[in-house]
Design an enzyme around this catalytic site. Structure first.
Site, PDB file in Angstrom:
ATOM      1  N   ASP A   1       0.856  -1.188   0.000  1.00 39.45           N
ATOM      2  CA  ASP A   1       0.000   0.000   0.000  1.00 39.45           C
ATOM      3  C   ASP A   1       0.888   1.233   0.000  1.00 39.45           C
ATOM      4  O   ASP A   1       1.743   1.399   0.886  1.00 39.45           O
ATOM      5  CB  ASP A   1      -0.907   0.010   1.232  1.00 39.45           C
ATOM      6  CG  ASP A   1      -1.984  -1.064   1.165  1.00 39.45           C
ATOM      7  OD1 ASP A   1      -1.993  -1.832   0.186  1.00 39.45           O
ATOM      8  OD2 ASP A   1      -2.810  -1.123   2.101  1.00 39.45           O
TER       9      ASP A   1
ATOM     10  N   ASP B   1     -15.254  -3.421  -1.144  1.00 37.86           N
ATOM     11  CA  ASP B   1     -14.819  -3.145   0.232  1.00 37.86           C
ATOM     12  C   ASP B   1     -16.049  -2.888   1.092  1.00 37.86           C
ATOM     13  O   ASP B   1     -16.781  -1.927   0.852  1.00 37.86           O
ATOM     14  CB  ASP B   1     -13.899  -1.920   0.263  1.00 37.86           C
ATOM     15  CG  ASP B   1     -12.748  -2.048  -0.726  1.00 37.86           C
ATOM     16  OD1 ASP B   1     -12.242  -3.169  -0.878  1.00 37.86           O
ATOM     17  OD2 ASP B   1     -12.367  -1.034  -1.343  1.00 37.86           O
TER      18      ASP B   1
END
Length: 237
Positions: free
Chosen positions: A8, A129
């Site tokens: 990330d 998500d």
């Protein structure tokens, strides 16, 4: 089952967030390319890269870092974060990225998502998500009124590469992956499901494998030294 480490990117660094909160992050490396090379040495074949800056701004902020990973490793990459136009898909797939992950656009711009799926069959991953059972968008800042199953049904019939299902409440918390929700989603679709969020150790991985889940993304558990990717890969042979 595919073991897929995550990188990330925030401010050009490798970080992990807590529950998707960009104000709560920990830096693990200032050199994303070196981290990617380390994963390759372990025997990993696939890497999941998220441009967190891009997810927030709706642009490809960390493009040059991703370009460097492509040029310096032979890893298969899937990349997400800020990809909200065909031009951005063209840019990444033309670079040599293997799969593009669409997140916010899956909910907010289904026309574009379907256009991308038609232009790049088998190359588009849908990022779903969930927060409290409902799908979130815009770097997880906004919550929709759709469930994961609702979203999957919108794209039935398209050649989707896979679906990454993330339980935001568990992401970066090391509390264990949401096996029940992941398996439930997998039973509602023929699409390949990749689990994400909350993996705390190898027991999560083998539990997902037992239910036939296609892949599992590993983040904080690796960075905090709670699991050995090389050993897991050897056990799964």
């Amino acid at each position: 089952m595919l073991i897929i480490p995550a990188i990330d990117l925030l401010g050009g660094k490798v970080v992990r967030l807590e529950k998707g909160d960009m104000d709560k992050f920990k830096v693990y490396s200032n050199d994303p390319v070196e981290v990617a090379k380390r994963f390759e040495e372990y025997g990993v074949s696939r890497l999941h890269v998220v441009d967190l800056d891009g997810a927030k701004k709706g642009d490809t902020v960390n493009y040059h870092i991703i370009e460097s990973i492509v040029k310096n490793t032979s890893l298969s990459l899937d990349v997400g974060g800020g990809i909200r136009s065909i031009e951005k898909c063209d840019q990444y797939l033309g670079l040599g990225v293997d799969y593009v992950v669409l997140g916010t656009a899956v909910i907010k711009n289904p026309e574009f998502t379907k256009e991308a799926l038609k232009k790049y069959p088998g190359k588009i991953i849908l990022g779903i998500d969930a927060k409290d059972g409902y799908v979130a968008t815009d770097g997880w800042y906004e919550k929709s009124d759709l469930t994961a199953v609702d979203v999957v049904k919108i794209y039935e019939g398209f050649d989707v590469a896979a679906i990454i299902y993330t339980d935001i409440s568990r992401d970066g918390m090391l509390t264990g992956v949401n096996v029940d929700a992941t398996v439930h989603l997998s039973r509602q679709t023929k699409q390949k499901i990749i689990a994400s969020g909350g993996v705390k150790g190898e027991e999560d991985i083998f539990e997902l494998a037992r239910f036939g889940i296609y892949g599992c993304i590993i983040g904080k558990a690796y960075y905090e030294g709670r699991l050995d990717i090389k050993k897991i890969l050897e056990k799964m042979k």
